[in-house]
Structures are given as C-alpha cells and as structure tokens.
Design an enzyme around this catalytic site. Sequence first.
Site, PDB file in Angstrom:
ATOM      1  N   ASP A  84       3.510  -0.489  -3.658  1.00  0.00           N
ATOM      2  CA  ASP A  84       2.434  -1.463  -3.573  1.00  0.00           C
ATOM      3  C   ASP A  84       1.137  -0.797  -3.993  1.00  0.00           C
ATOM      4  O   ASP A  84       0.404  -0.246  -3.181  1.00  0.00           O
ATOM      5  CB  ASP A  84       2.341  -1.970  -2.134  1.00  0.00           C
ATOM      6  CG  ASP A  84       1.621  -3.296  -2.054  1.00  0.00           C
ATOM      7  OD1 ASP A  84       1.374  -3.901  -3.117  1.00  0.00           O
ATOM      8  OD2 ASP A  84       1.308  -3.726  -0.931  1.00  0.00           O
TER       9      ASP A  84
ATOM     10  N   CYS B 280      -8.318   2.049  42.867  1.00  0.00           N
ATOM     11  CA  CYS B 280      -8.367   0.869  41.994  1.00  0.00           C
ATOM     12  C   CYS B 280      -7.002   0.188  41.972  1.00  0.00           C
ATOM     13  O   CYS B 280      -5.997   0.813  41.642  1.00  0.00           O
ATOM     14  CB  CYS B 280      -8.766   1.260  40.571  1.00  0.00           C
ATOM     15  SG  CYS B 280      -8.645  -0.139  39.432  1.00  0.00           S
TER      16      CYS B 280
ATOM     17  N   LYS C 270       9.628  -0.577  -4.659  1.00  0.00           N
ATOM     18  CA  LYS C 270       8.522  -1.312  -5.256  1.00  0.00           C
ATOM     19  C   LYS C 270       7.248  -0.810  -4.589  1.00  0.00           C
ATOM     20  O   LYS C 270       6.961  -1.164  -3.448  1.00  0.00           O
ATOM     21  CB  LYS C 270       8.714  -2.807  -5.038  1.00  0.00           C
ATOM     22  CG  LYS C 270       7.670  -3.654  -5.706  1.00  0.00           C
ATOM     23  CD  LYS C 270       8.082  -5.120  -5.644  1.00  0.00           C
ATOM     24  CE  LYS C 270       7.055  -6.036  -6.252  1.00  0.00           C
ATOM     25  NZ  LYS C 270       5.709  -5.879  -5.735  1.00  0.00           N
TER      26      LYS C 270
HETATM   27  S1  IVH Z   1       9.243  -3.527 -12.957  1.00  0.00           S
HETATM   28  C1  IVH Z   1       9.236  -6.795 -15.929  1.00  0.00           C
HETATM   29  N1  IVH Z   1       9.479  -1.527 -11.265  1.00  0.00           N
HETATM   30  O1  IVH Z   1       5.623  -4.683  -8.739  1.00  0.00           O
HETATM   31  C2  IVH Z   1       9.208  -5.624 -15.036  1.00  0.00           C
HETATM   32  N2  IVH Z   1       7.647  -3.019 -11.004  1.00  0.00           N
HETATM   33  O2  IVH Z   1       5.734  -7.959 -10.091  1.00  0.00           O
HETATM   34  C3  IVH Z   1       8.085  -5.676 -14.104  1.00  0.00           C
HETATM   35  N3  IVH Z   1       6.126  -2.435  -9.193  1.00  0.00           N
HETATM   36  O3  IVH Z   1       2.849  -5.332 -10.078  1.00  0.00           O
HETATM   37  C4  IVH Z   1       7.831  -4.490 -13.323  1.00  0.00           C
HETATM   38  N4  IVH Z   1       7.193  -0.635  -8.519  1.00  0.00           N
HETATM   39  O4  IVH Z   1       3.586  -3.040 -10.976  1.00  0.00           O
HETATM   40  C5  IVH Z   1       8.766  -2.614 -11.631  1.00  0.00           C
HETATM   41  N5  IVH Z   1       9.803   0.299  -9.872  1.00  0.00           N
HETATM   42  C6  IVH Z   1       9.073  -0.775 -10.229  1.00  0.00           C
HETATM   43  C7  IVH Z   1       7.893  -1.159  -9.559  1.00  0.00           C
HETATM   44  C8  IVH Z   1       7.209  -2.292  -9.978  1.00  0.00           C
HETATM   45  C9  IVH Z   1       6.148  -1.414  -8.327  1.00  0.00           C
HETATM   46  C10 IVH Z   1       5.092  -3.502  -9.224  1.00  0.00           C
HETATM   47  C11 IVH Z   1       4.626  -3.843 -10.594  1.00  0.00           C
HETATM   48  C12 IVH Z   1       4.178  -5.284 -10.467  1.00  0.00           C
HETATM   49  C13 IVH Z   1       5.028  -5.791  -9.348  1.00  0.00           C
HETATM   50  C14 IVH Z   1       6.131  -6.678  -9.870  1.00  0.00           C
END
Ligand code: IVH
Length: 684
Positions: A125, A442, A123
């Site tokens: 950021d 010191c 995920k």
């Molecule tokens: S899936 C319904 N996959 O994490 C599906 N999100 O709340 C929703 N994010 O801001 C997103 N990497 O932009 C998905 N591999 C990934 C992701 C990802 C980052 C972010 C997304 C959102 C937050 C999820």
Amino acid sequence: MAEIGREEAKKRIEELRKLIHYHNYLYYVLDAPEISDAEYDALVRELRRLEELYPEFITPDSPTQRVGGQPAEGFAEVRHPKPMLSLQDAFNDEEMWAWFRRISKLLPEGVKPEDLEFTVEPKIDGLTVVLTYENGVYVKGATRGDGFVGEDVTANLKTIKAVPLRIPVVPDGEPPKRIVVRGEAYMPISAFEEFNRRQAELGQRTFANPRNAAAGSIRQLDPSITAQRPLSIFTYAIVELEGGKPIRTQWEALEYLKSLGFPVNPENRLAKSFEEVLALSKELMKKRDALDYEVDGVVVKINDLAVQEALGVVGNAPRGAIAYKFPGREATTKLLDIIINVGRTGSLNPVAILEPVHVGGVIVKQAALHNEEDIHRKDIRIGDTVIVRRAGEVIPQVVGPVKELRTGQERIFYMPKNCPVCGEPVVKPENEVDYYCVNAACPAQLVRRIEYWASKGAMDIEGLGEKVAELLVKEGLVKDVADLYYLKPQQLLRLEGFAEKKVSNLLKAIEASKQRPFWRVLTGLGIRYVGEIVAQTLAKHYLSIDRLMAATEEELMQIEGIGPRIAKSVVDFFSRPRHREIIEKLRRAGVRLAEEEVVKVEEGPKPLAGLTFVITGTLSVPREEFAALIERYGGKVADAVTRKTNYLIVGEAPGATKYNRARELGIPMITEADVRRMIEEGVK
Ligand code: IVH
C-alpha cells in the site's frame, strides 16, 4: 588530497561510484551490507570532495546527485509508454473462485484452466511509480497519474536509495537498451512511526498512515524534502523492454528485475494451482503483522504473459490479474467522548468512545488512546472524525483526527485533576506520561484488583467478574482481596440479585481457590511487572511467601529472568505494611502461600531450544515477563542484535538501532504473536 591530479581523480571518481552503487545494491536490494554505515559515508564524502574539485566529472547518475537541487515549478507531465492499468478487487474466496471460473472460459485455444500458474505478490500500500532506464542509467521517474499521463518526479525518486541510479548488476554483459519498470514506493512502518514522532516534536505535519506519508513525500516540489523521508520501493512489472532478455512469464519478469538489481519483494510466490493461490494468500495474510510495510492484499497474476495478454482488458483492469484484498485495518468514525478508566495500578487510562464502526471484520465501539500527551500531540479532539485502526489481535487504536472534517464544535481533552471514581487529586510522576490515582482506598483500583485476583490467569474464581467485584466494593464488604475469604452467606444474600444458589456457588468458588498453587497467589497480588511467568519463576525459587518477602533486590536479580525493574517492584510491594497485612489475612484464611512441591517449570517441551531472540519496542506484557516466557520454553533472549540472533521480536514503537541492525543482517522480524505460535505449534 587537494593535490590529486585530474586523471587520477577521474579514475578514483569512477571507482568510487562503482563501489557506492555496489554497496547500495547490497544494502537496499540484498539486505546484506558488507561495510558499515560509517565506511559507506566515507566513500560518499570522498566522492563529493573529488567532484567539488573537478565538477566537470559530475554525471547525473552519480550517487551524489540523489538530492536534486532546484525545486520545480509544479510537475511536468510524462506520457506512459503503455496505460498503467489498475486491478479488479476480490474480497473473499468465492469472489476469487468466480474470477477463476470467468477467466477459465476465456482462455486461448489449448490452454487448460488446471494448467494455469499464478504469481501471488504482496500488494504494497504505497504509491505507484514508473521508472525508465536507458543504457542502464535512470533517466525518468513518474507517478501513475490518470494511468496515461503521470507527474514527472524524476528528481524526487532519485533520492530514494533503493532506486538504482544505474542498473548495477548485468548478468549477460550489456544492460537492456531501455527498460521501463513499474513498482510501488512506500515508507516502512517503523520508519513512518519514527518520522511521525519527529515531525510532531518539531511541530510539523504528521501523516495518518505510511501510504499517505509515501505519497506526500514523493509529490513534493522540492526534492530535497523527499530526500529526508525514509522511503523505499519494490518493483513488480516490466512495462517495456528493449534489448534485454526475452521474458515469457511474470515469474521470469520478477527474477529478471531482481537480477538487474531492482528491489523485488522476497514474499512473492509462484502457485501451481488455484488452490495454492488461496493457500498462499492466507499465509501472507497471517504474516501481515510481521512485515515492516503495509500490505493491503495480494495481487494474483496469471504467470504466462501471453495468456494475460490474450485475456485482454475490461475498463482499466486486465482480466488476467486480480487484487485479493485483506480486511481493511482502518476506518473512520466519530469520537463521541473520552472517558477515564482507572486501572489496577491506579493509572488513569483515557478510552475513546466511538460511534460503532466495522474495522477488519469486527465492530469497534471503544479504542485505546495512550495518554494526554499523545492525544495532544496527535491533536485528537472530542467530536472529531477519527481514523481507527485495528492490527492483528491488539486493542483498536485511534490513529488521529481527520482535521478537514472539523466543524469548530470539537473540544480539546484534558486529564481530570481528580480521580473520576474516588475524587482524590491525581498525580503525574516525573518522567512518566501517565497520571495516577494514588489513593490506596480508591474503589476503582480495588475493583480492578479483585477482578484480577479472581481472573483465569490468577486464582480463577468462577462467578467473580467485574459486576460482582463492583458490588462487593460498593457495599463495603471487601476492602482487599483477603476479605473475599471472610464473606458470610448472610452478607451476600442481602445483595441485589443474589439468591441462595448464586451465593453458595460463589462461596464455593472462593473456597476452592484456596487450593490454587502458590504462583497463582503471587500473580493475583498484582505486583507490578509480575505476571504469570515471573510469578512462576519466583515461586520456584523461593518456595514460600515468607522467603520471598525476606529477599533483597540484589538476591532477586541473581535469578534468570528477573531484572532490576521487577526486583525493585517486588521489594517495594512487600515492604508496605498494608500488603503484609493482606498476606497475613490470606494466611489465616488458609490460602496456599507456599509450594507443596516445586513448580515444574523446568519440565515440558522446549520448542524454542537453540534460538536467540532480541526484543524491540513495547509488547503486550512487560518485556521481562516475555523474556521469561521465552526462556521457559528453551529460548534465549539477548540485548543486542548480532549475527547469532535468530529473530527480532518487534513490538510497538521499535527502536531504530535494533531494527536497522536486524535489517542489515537479514534477521527475520516477527511479532509477539508469532512467538506464542511457535511455542504452541512448535517451530517450523
Ligand atoms: S500489478 C495491471 N502488482 O496496487 C497490473 N500492483 O490497483 C496492475 N500494487 O496502485 C498492478 N503491489 O501500484 C501490481 N505486486 C503488485 C502490486 C501492485 C502493489 C498496487 C499498484 C496499484 C494497485 C492495484
């Protein structure tokens, strides 16, 4: 070239665009460039020249059009073809299992929980972006906005080189008629640090973290500003697809995106069971520090898109996916004070005293501040609410202030003019950022030196820690480390809290330390840049302190693992009469100053044999020392990244040249901790 004909120019323009798109793809998506940056720039320059000559051939997808010209009046709105949903969060394995049990009960007829597959994706950021392509050409880019309507940032996203302007690779002939792709735009950590450094130098605004930097850079009304920001993107979902390959699973979607030339995270994994989901999540968490982008968790998605669809949505989150969040690395708290810690070398180190706060699973009360210059550059003031960051095992750091929360009562910090311990004036050597107390007498330095002498890695004297060292110095019983060996029981018995048992234990421990091997004595002396590994190398080479004291810088530099910095430091150390006096006192006390047998550093396992490493950035120990460690375990350390490099070890504030080169060549980047792990666990 000015006399190139219209037809010929048109042909060449098309050729150049294809070439540039292709090389962008190799560079940004495959991480495998075939031409140098200079050659690439030459192609772009040639294209720009031809387009200037024949502006009628300029098309919106031309690589020269990445920098949008006109600043917009605020952003136009873009309605997303489908709501851009968010994710539910889980913070531990139990919550993950609870999710699994919940969805298990809701599965469509005939689908068994144990048959489910999942994708496990880092995920990132950053900032969600939604990209639309029609007939293979990028036509629109939007932010997520409220999930239904986003901001039109088409021109801004166009400036991100990893965003294909045209779908560059079409596996089955025609590109999809229309494809809407969701992804995350981000700023790589190394680029972020470099960017912030530059901004600070120019006196311009810096960002607290890569996420804010990415979001702030994209939400710029003037796309030419976005163009100057080092941004990248990973795509992870197909929102809409017309006329492309039918997609049944999330894994297929990721593969398809990759095949169309979109950047897709190489760390994405397919799990065949829920146990594997949890294992892969842990694996990624371990890898977190080695990645050049911020990962705040993993996204776990049911692989079968039909099952995902059938599970539906609760609120604004699909049931079929979940974010498994990692412990946060940052928290905000109050900076109560900045105190000065005098180090072993006399350096005055500012330390932040914080209102205790949880960061990444531990309570943090103190954090490192680098030096006065850095504190001023980041504009950190006493009384500020600050962002504290703890990454991996390193000491927590103060990232910067939250200026919006200032009350006006904050105080600017200045380094004291005098050592807080001995009161002597402090010195700031030219070209150095640190201040030093150069008073050899010191007490603070002496306490640190004694503590260090007695520490596990050196003479390992049990019962002699900071408190006892402080007491011995305060009472004037010890003026250098050698004095420890002349302590009398009567002197110690007079000290507060020292009963007979404690005194005899301490004296026994000091006595026992006389038998420690010679290299430990060398370590304990605290010669700058001479840690355990270098000490072992020196002991092995010279076998006795007398031979080592007679060595010249040139001689020392002949030894593998000893560079000019170490050599100079060793010679300087022994050239001081005070230090020679300490050595003589140690000799008279019977401390071992020679090898009884050669330290067997050559023997033992060589887990790093055959591997070549390159180091960039600052590590927790001097680079020479870390290099010596690698060599001791069979590895090689080179100065420059080439195709022969196996790993780039990335420390704090890595250099752009090595970093970019490694990226170009697809050489894995790892941390110091990874190397230590390789040594301990062997290379897998
Ligand atoms: S899936 C319904 N996959 O994490 C599906 N999100 O709340 C929703 N994010 O801001 C997103 N990497 O932009 C998905 N591999 C990934 C992701 C990802 C980052 C972010 C997304 C959102 C937050 C999820």
